[in-house]
Design an enzyme around this catalytic site. Sequence first.
Site, mmCIF file in Angstrom:
data_model
loop_
_atom_site.group_PDB
_atom_site.id
_atom_site.type_symbol
_atom_site.label_atom_id
_atom_site.label_comp_id
_atom_site.label_asym_id
_atom_site.label_seq_id
_atom_site.Cartn_x
_atom_site.Cartn_y
_atom_site.Cartn_z
ATOM 1 N N CYS A 186 0.846 -1.186 0.000
ATOM 2 C CA CYS A 186 0.000 0.000 0.000
ATOM 3 C C CYS A 186 0.885 1.240 0.000
ATOM 4 C CB CYS A 186 -0.901 -0.021 1.239
ATOM 5 S SG CYS A 186 -2.016 1.393 1.366
ATOM 6 N N HIS B 138 -9.159 -3.646 -1.967
ATOM 7 C CA HIS B 138 -8.203 -2.814 -1.231
ATOM 8 C C HIS B 138 -8.678 -1.356 -1.171
ATOM 9 C CE1 HIS B 138 -3.890 -1.830 -0.118
ATOM 10 N NE2 HIS B 138 -4.323 -0.647 -0.525
ATOM 11 N N GLU B 139 -9.089 -0.834 -2.311
ATOM 12 C CA GLU B 139 -9.481 0.583 -2.358
ATOM 13 C C GLU B 139 -10.803 0.825 -1.630
ATOM 14 O OE1 GLU B 139 -7.150 2.587 -3.149
ATOM 15 O OE2 GLU B 139 -5.906 1.029 -4.030
ATOM 16 N N HIS C 199 -10.097 1.193 1.970
ATOM 17 C CA HIS C 199 -9.627 2.543 2.317
ATOM 18 C C HIS C 199 -10.805 3.479 2.612
ATOM 19 C CE1 HIS C 199 -5.303 2.695 2.067
ATOM 20 N NE2 HIS C 199 -5.288 2.138 0.870
#
Length: 162
Positions: free
Chosen positions: A90, A132-133, A136
């Site tokens: 990341c 993953h995004e 976030h």
Amino acid sequence: MTYREIRVIGDPILRTPCEWITDIDDSVKSLVEDLLENVDEEGRAGLAAPQIGVGLRAFSWNIDGEIGYVLNPKLVEVSKDEFQNGDEGCLSVPGLWFPTERAWYARVEGIDLDGKKVVVEGEELMGRCLQHETDHLEGMLYLDRLDRATRKKALRQVREMM
């Protein structure tokens, strides 16, 4: 290009769930431009708005030569029986890579700058990127997904680098 500094672990914005975009105004258009420009660098697969200091639900991706963005993405589907367990890194946890289990396939739905529905889906690296995004945008880092022993090791390394 407007270079945006990448926020790193320890910055509270990375642990704060993002706000939904309710009005597509010039600031949102500028955010998308910044996300697209800043993800278009070697070694960058995705970039979420909080990573550049903006607490709105938006991210961009750069996978296999395809660059795009989505506003208000919601993870709506992941494969339930196919997984991948490769090293994940990341930009907000620079230099550290750890084996992270993710679904093989993921699908998000959101909107574009015209307010039209957007569906983004993919397998393997794209599937990993979408998961993953969206993490976030919920205030999560990939470190939160690590098994207990690996997470302990990762957090020790994070402390050492700070």
